[in-house]
Motif scaffolding. Structure first.
Motif, PDB file in Angstrom:
ATOM      1  N   ILE A 643      49.255  39.245  49.910  1.00  0.00           N
ATOM      2  CA  ILE A 643      50.156  40.373  49.633  1.00  0.00           C
ATOM      3  C   ILE A 643      51.006  40.088  48.406  1.00  0.00           C
ATOM      4  N   ILE A 644      51.541  38.859  48.326  1.00  0.00           N
ATOM      5  CA  ILE A 644      52.371  38.492  47.174  1.00  0.00           C
ATOM      6  C   ILE A 644      51.552  38.556  45.889  1.00  0.00           C
ATOM      7  N   THR A 645      50.313  38.032  45.971  1.00  0.00           N
ATOM      8  CA  THR A 645      49.437  38.050  44.791  1.00  0.00           C
ATOM      9  C   THR A 645      49.177  39.473  44.322  1.00  0.00           C
ATOM     10  N   LEU A 646      48.902  40.386  45.260  1.00  0.00           N
ATOM     11  CA  LEU A 646      48.648  41.785  44.907  1.00  0.00           C
ATOM     12  C   LEU A 646      49.875  42.433  44.286  1.00  0.00           C
ATOM     13  N   ILE A 647      51.042  42.129  44.834  1.00  0.00           N
ATOM     14  CA  ILE A 647      52.287  42.692  44.292  1.00  0.00           C
ATOM     15  C   ILE A 647      52.509  42.216  42.863  1.00  0.00           C
ATOM     16  N   VAL A 648      52.281  40.893  42.638  1.00  0.00           N
ATOM     17  CA  VAL A 648      52.475  40.329  41.299  1.00  0.00           C
ATOM     18  C   VAL A 648      51.515  40.980  40.307  1.00  0.00           C
ATOM     19  N   LYS A 649      50.240  41.122  40.721  1.00  0.00           N
ATOM     20  CA  LYS A 649      49.234  41.738  39.833  1.00  0.00           C
ATOM     21  C   LYS A 649      49.618  43.171  39.488  1.00  0.00           C
ATOM     22  N   ARG A 650      50.114  43.919  40.485  1.00  0.00           N
ATOM     23  CA  ARG A 650      50.490  45.308  40.252  1.00  0.00           C
ATOM     24  C   ARG A 650      51.643  45.397  39.263  1.00  0.00           C
ATOM     25  N   ARG A 651      52.606  44.507  39.400  1.00  0.00           N
ATOM     26  CA  ARG A 651      53.746  44.513  38.477  1.00  0.00           C
ATOM     27  C   ARG A 651      53.306  44.193  37.051  1.00  0.00           C
ATOM     28  N   ARG A 652      52.356  43.231  36.945  1.00  0.00           N
ATOM     29  CA  ARG A 652      51.862  42.870  35.609  1.00  0.00           C
ATOM     30  C   ARG A 652      51.156  44.053  34.956  1.00  0.00           C
ATOM     31  N   ARG A 653      50.374  44.805  35.751  1.00  0.00           N
ATOM     32  CA  ARG A 653      49.675  45.968  35.211  1.00  0.00           C
ATOM     33  C   ARG A 653      50.664  47.015  34.700  1.00  0.00           C
ATOM     34  N   LYS A 654      51.738  47.210  35.462  1.00  0.00           N
ATOM     35  CA  LYS A 654      52.745  48.190  35.053  1.00  0.00           C
ATOM     36  C   LYS A 654      53.384  47.801  33.738  1.00  0.00           C
TER      37      LYS A 654
END
Length: 655
Positions: A643-654
């Motif tokens: 979950i943390i990894t997915l959140i970090v990836k999403r923030r990077r994409r934004k």
């Protein structure tokens, strides 16, 4: 005609008028409306003499304290103390807070002769209440005891049982198995409360069964209302409707250092209408009373070792204050009351005729001599560890069954004895039949005579290992379930995870030889009726993580434990205490007296307790339960990381 008094004195008429005026003033000041409550004078005091948790300790017994041994207790000396106090205050009230029965051989005639209640009557007790142990012989046993006491014609104390309730069915009828008890209680005239009057003071007495005590009477058949709510209602009735001046609660609830579990202190907080609580059940000895608001709580300890004395009087605010509180030690400085001693001897003869004859033993028969002291009873069970007395008891079960079966003996892998069933210990010196019974006095069998019988059950090797884990993991939560297991040797580490504390468990012979346990093999186990019946509750107490299912020899689950009872002489149940007595008689003799071997003075590596906090020691050799827990934990951590990894990836994409 007026007669003058010489030398300037006043006239007789005036003198008489003055005397009458003084008398009228005195009468007005001291007059009391006897129909109203709180009428007691501030100068008047009430003495309350009290006991609780006597447990049929008719005879003196030995205690060990401060490196010394002392003989204390016994009703013949207790009565001497009572008489001495009543000589000082003839109007003293004498009460008891329950558990007057069960604990010695005198309980064996509880149903037939009711020695406890009759002896209390002889000593002049005004009232008592029912403790959980009065229900040990179930509803039928208590009913018989009440009838025996009432029909004896002897003086007997009043019984108050305020929150004891008889359940009814949809038609309002009491179940058939309780009807006899209801009729016996009515015959005895058991009441919700009692009113006595002393020195013009109306005293209301009620009797309570606490929550924890009620849980220890699961086979009573009756139910018990909430003690606080019941006390509130009854105390209010006593104060408002019965106009009493003083309310005394005989409470079989107890006190505790842990305030949230100190039931009698909680009752005092919630029910201020109670002036005095005599607190039983917890066997507490309060050297000073506990004061909760205006309520006074007293406890005198166990087994009649002390007589409590509480003297109180009303202060200027009409509240009861303590003038004196003391615990009189019942020891050999007090004389033996001859009448009481004579009555006790008569009861001993009845015990011989009605009970001990079944076992071909005598009350004061010396069974063996111990050249050393076993652990004092007050220290047994406090710590999770091996216990020599537990070893002796377990070995006695195996020995007696082996002796009874002779050539037909089927090997016993283990014998189980819980700490909670041990009620006394042995000191250095002669050990009599009476001493042995005191050590293991609990229960009753289907034969309706005292003592839990031994029985056979079968467990798989895996379940035998679970028995060790139950001891290691559940004992810290419920100390009464600590187990002493003859036939096993196991090592446990208190710092390991719950349900994974045992690091090694094997079979162990009497001589110390060890053998691996086959998880799938059925092993014969001997235990008392109560102990065997409790084993299935392991599933509940461990939240379904551990499981023990007692089985028959054929491997089918036991549905009726009474079918597994071991008998001798055709139809006599082999009682737990009898097995101990029989084993003691088997030891080598010196001058004709069997001697307990020094083998029982030392530990035998049956339970090895470690406190190793080393990380490797804590985590090594996880069992299936812990492996599953680890897997769940790792899965949870993995999900969190994902979950943390997915959140970090999403923030990077934004970004």
């Amino acid at each position: 005609m007026e007669i003058n008094i010489p030398k300037g004195g006043i006239t007789i008429t005036k003198l008489l008028l003055r005397i009458c005026s003084i008398l009228i003033i005195i009468a007005l000041v001291t007059s009391v409306d006897g129909s109203k409550g709180n009428s007691a004078s501030p100068e008047e005091s009430i003495t309350i003499l009290f006991t609780h948790d006597l447990h049929d300790n008719f005879l003196p017994f030995e205690v060990r304290r401060n490196q010394g041994k002392y003989t204390v207790g016994g009703y013949a000396r207790l009565y001497s103390a009572i008489k001495e106090q009543r000589e000082k205050d003839p109007d003293a009230v004498l009460v008891d807070a329950g558990d007057f029965a069960m604990g010695t051989l005198f309980q064996t005639i509880y149903a037939s002769d009711s020695p406890g209640l009759r002896m209390m009557g002889q000593m002049g007790y005004d009232a008592t209440t029912l403790g959980n142990h009065e229900f040990d012989f179930r509803a039928r046993g208590l009913a018989a005891s009440l009838r025996a006491a009432k029909d004896s014609g002897d003086a007997i104390p009043k019984i108050v049982a305020t929150n004891t309730i008889f359940p009814t069915d949809d038609e309002g009828k009491i179940p058939a198995n309780l009807q006899a008890l209801k009729e016996a209680m009515d015959h005895y005239e058991v009441k919700d409360y009692l009113i006595v009057e002393r020195k013009g003071i109306r005293i209301g007495i009620l009797g309570l069964m606490g929550e924890e005590a009620a849980s220890n009477a699961p086979m009573s058949g009756v139910t018990f209302d909430d003690a606080i709510e019941s006390a509130k209602s009854t105390a209010a009735t006593l104060k408002n409707d019965e106009d009493v001046d003083l309310v005394i609660a005989l409470s079989h609830s107890g006190t505790s250092d842990e305030k949230s579990k100190s039931e009698d202190e909680l009752i005092a907080q919630k029910v201020p209408d109670i002036d005095v609580i005599i607190s039983g059940h917890s066997h507490t000895m309060l050297k000073e009373p506990i004061l909760v608001g205006n309520t006074i709580i007293g406890s005198s300890g166990e087994y009649g070792e002390h007589l409590g004395v509480l003297n109180i009087s009303l202060d200027v605010n009409k509240k009861w204050k303590v003038n004196e509180y003391k615990l009189i030690v019942i020891d050999d400085t007090l004389p033996l009351d001859p009448t009481t001693s004579e009555t006790i001897e008569k009861y001993k003869q009845l015990i011989q005729e009605k009970y001990l004859r079944h076992f071909d033993m005598e009350f004061d028969e010396v069974l063996a001599y111990s050249p050393f002291d076993f652990t004092p009873f007050s220290e047994i069970g406090i710590e999770l560890k091996e216990e020599p007395l537990g070893n002796l008891i377990g070995d006695s079960f195996i020995h007696t069954v082996r002796e009874l079966e002779g050539n037909d003996y089927e090997p016993i892998a283990a014998a189980v004895m819980p700490y909670g069933n041990i009620r006394d210990s042995f000191g250095k010196g002669d050990i009599t039949v009476s001493n042995v019974f005191n050590v293991n006095s609990l229960g009753i069998g289907p034969d309706e005579i005292s003592g839990y019988p031994l029985l056979n059950i079968y467990l798989t090797g895996k379940e035998l290992k679970t028995v060790a884990e139950v001891d290691a993991s559940i004992t810290p939560i419920m100390d009464e379930v600590q187990l002493y297991v003859a036939g096993l040797s196991y090592t446990l580490n208190t710092n390991r995870f719950i349900f994974n504390k045992v690091t090694d468990v094997r079979l162990q012979d009497f001589d110390g030889t060890k053998e691996e346990i086959d998880d799938h093999k059925l092993y014969r186990v001997v235990a008392g009726l109560y102990s065997a019946q409790m084993l299935p509750y392991v599933n509940e107490k461990s939240f379904g993580i551990l499981s023990i299912v007692p089985k028959t020899k054929e491997g089918t689950p036991v549905t009726n434990f009474e079918d597994q009872i071991i008998y001798m002489n055709g139809n006599q149940e082999v009682k737990e205490w009898y097995a101990i007595a029989n084993y003691l008689k088997s030891f080598d003799k010196i001058d004709g007296v069997p001697q307990i071997p020094v083998y029982y003075e030392q530990m035998k590596n049956r339970k090895v307790v470690e406190h190793n906090s080393n990380l490797f020691a804590v985590l090594k050799s996880p069992n299936r339960i812990i492996v599953t827990a680890y897997a769940i934990l790792l899965a949870f951590v993995g999900i969190v990381v994902l979950i943390i990894t997915l959140i970090v990836k999403r923030r990077r994409r934004k970004k």
